[in-house]
Motif scaffolding. Structure first.
Motif, PDB file in Angstrom:
ATOM      1  N   GLN A 192      31.754  40.947  25.077  1.00 53.13           N
ATOM      2  CA  GLN A 192      30.318  41.014  25.318  1.00 53.13           C
ATOM      3  C   GLN A 192      29.859  39.949  26.310  1.00 53.13           C
ATOM      4  N   ARG A 223      31.199  38.919  28.931  1.00 53.47           N
ATOM      5  CA  ARG A 223      31.401  39.302  30.329  1.00 53.47           C
ATOM      6  C   ARG A 223      30.168  40.020  30.886  1.00 53.47           C
ATOM      7  N   THR A 224      29.364  40.577  29.993  1.00 53.89           N
ATOM      8  CA  THR A 224      28.102  41.189  30.410  1.00 53.89           C
ATOM      9  C   THR A 224      26.932  40.229  30.220  1.00 53.89           C
ATOM     10  N   ARG A 246      27.661  36.417  32.730  1.00 50.29           N
ATOM     11  CA  ARG A 246      28.582  36.720  33.826  1.00 50.29           C
ATOM     12  C   ARG A 246      29.014  35.467  34.583  1.00 50.29           C
TER      13      ARG A 246
END
Length: 348
Positions: free
Chosen positions: A210, A212-213, A216
């Motif tokens: 999660q 990575r979203t 970022r």
């Protein structure tokens, strides 16, 4: 331990929303590290901070009472010193806790400007994310009843934090400074694991997917980031305290050494090039232009050569000392969840 080198003073800034666990982490880190974790000790020369932090720590140990969420606006500075037993001081830390409420308050223009200036000076940025909120959202997602990720991003403050960090990175590039390392603290690990109904390892893998979203910036090119779960339930367990409280400090200093080693390399390369240019000019003066150069030029070049060589020797000694220290510290980071440009550094 310091080998005659100046003790580095690192600038660290901690960001997170109100109630994310920044105060609890700071209190737990100081309480645990003041007593020593695996030979490492943290103390503060500011007596009032020492009393306040240890007082809150003792209250937790005695009654199990966690500090109330602190949604005050403004900046809170701490000075910390990290020692390895009696061997010497590893680093001094100028630490800023940016109060959670200020992240979402657009009216605090003075605080915002101060924070942006501070982030441009920061060697490492600690991002504190509420593990309880993450766990609740992930549990709802597994049940098919979660809000969109954008809502979670707003709750965790990651959109605002992403923006602050990217502006800081731009400012540091403009100033020719190395990029900051990032420490992503997932607080309330016990609540996260319980909410997701997964194993600890499974919960952390799901969280990182999660992130990575949601965050970022921690997985962007040229970024070095530690994703580190923390919980005050680690108190009393050596492994848990190593991971929760010692690991972030060691990572921060190791990344500082990495940048310092790169800077030493650049200096030595420049010194070697300058020494070669001087040698070429001296050789030219001695052969092809004998008697045509102004008096004293050869002496100036020779003196400059000696200075370059002397400085280079000092930098070589610093470089070797830092390499030795970095190798020792890197071994302590084995198994941690560290990312280079979004890729895991070695196996977990």
């Amino acid at each position: 331990m310091n080998g005659g080198r100046d003790i580095p003073k690192l600038t660290v800034t901690m960001l997170g929303t109100g109630g994310s666990g920044k105060t609890s982490f700071l209190m737990g880190m100081y309480g645990a590290m003041a007593n020593g974790v695996d030979g490492y000790f943290v103390h503060t020369p500011v007596r009032a901070d020492h009393i306040d932090l240890l007082g809150a720590w003792r209250k937790l140990l005695d009654s199990g009472s966690y500090p109330l969420p602190n949604d005050m606006k403004g900046l809170k500075f701490y000075e910390f010193v990290l020692d390895l037993g009696f061997s010497g001081t590893i680093m001094e830390v100028d630490w800023l806790d940016y109060r959670g409420g200020a992240l979402s308050d657009r009216n605090q223009a003075a605080d915002t400007a101060a924070l942006e200036e501070r982030l441009a000076q920061s060697d490492s940025i600690y991002i504190v994310l509420d593990g309880a909120k993450l766990g609740a959202w992930m549990s709802a997602k597994m049940d098919g009843d979660a809000d969109r990720p954008a809502a979670l991003q707003e709750d965790l403050g990651t959109g605002t934090i992403n923006g602050y960090i990217m502006r800081a990175v731009h400012a540091r590039r403009q100033l020719g400074r190395p990029l900051p390392s990032l420490v992503v603290l997932i607080t309330k690990e016990d609540l996260l694991v319980a909410a997701t109904r997964l194993s600890r390892a499974g919960a952390l893998q799901a969280v990182e997917a999660q992130l990575r979203t949601l965050l970022r910036v921690a997985f962007a090119p040229d970024t070095r980031a530690l994703v580190n779960p923390t919980t005050l339930d680690a108190v009393g367990g050596q492994d848990g305290m190593d991971r929760s409280f010692k690991a972030p400090f060691i990572f921060t200093f190791t990344e500082y050494l990495r940048s310092a080693i790169a800077a030493e390399h650049q200096f030595l390369e420049a010194a070697t090039a300058q020494r070669q240019r001087n040698a070429d000019e001296i050789r030219l003066l001695e052969t092809r232009l004998r008697g045509l150069f102004r008096p004293g030029r050869k002496g100036e070049l020779s003196a400059e050569q000696r200075q370059i060589v002397a400085k280079a020797e000092l930098h070589k000694a610093n470089l070797e000392a830092m390499r030795t220290q970095a190798a020792t510290l890197e071994a302590e980071l084995a198994g941690l969840r560290i990312y280079d440009s979004g890729e895991p550094r070695g196996a977990w």
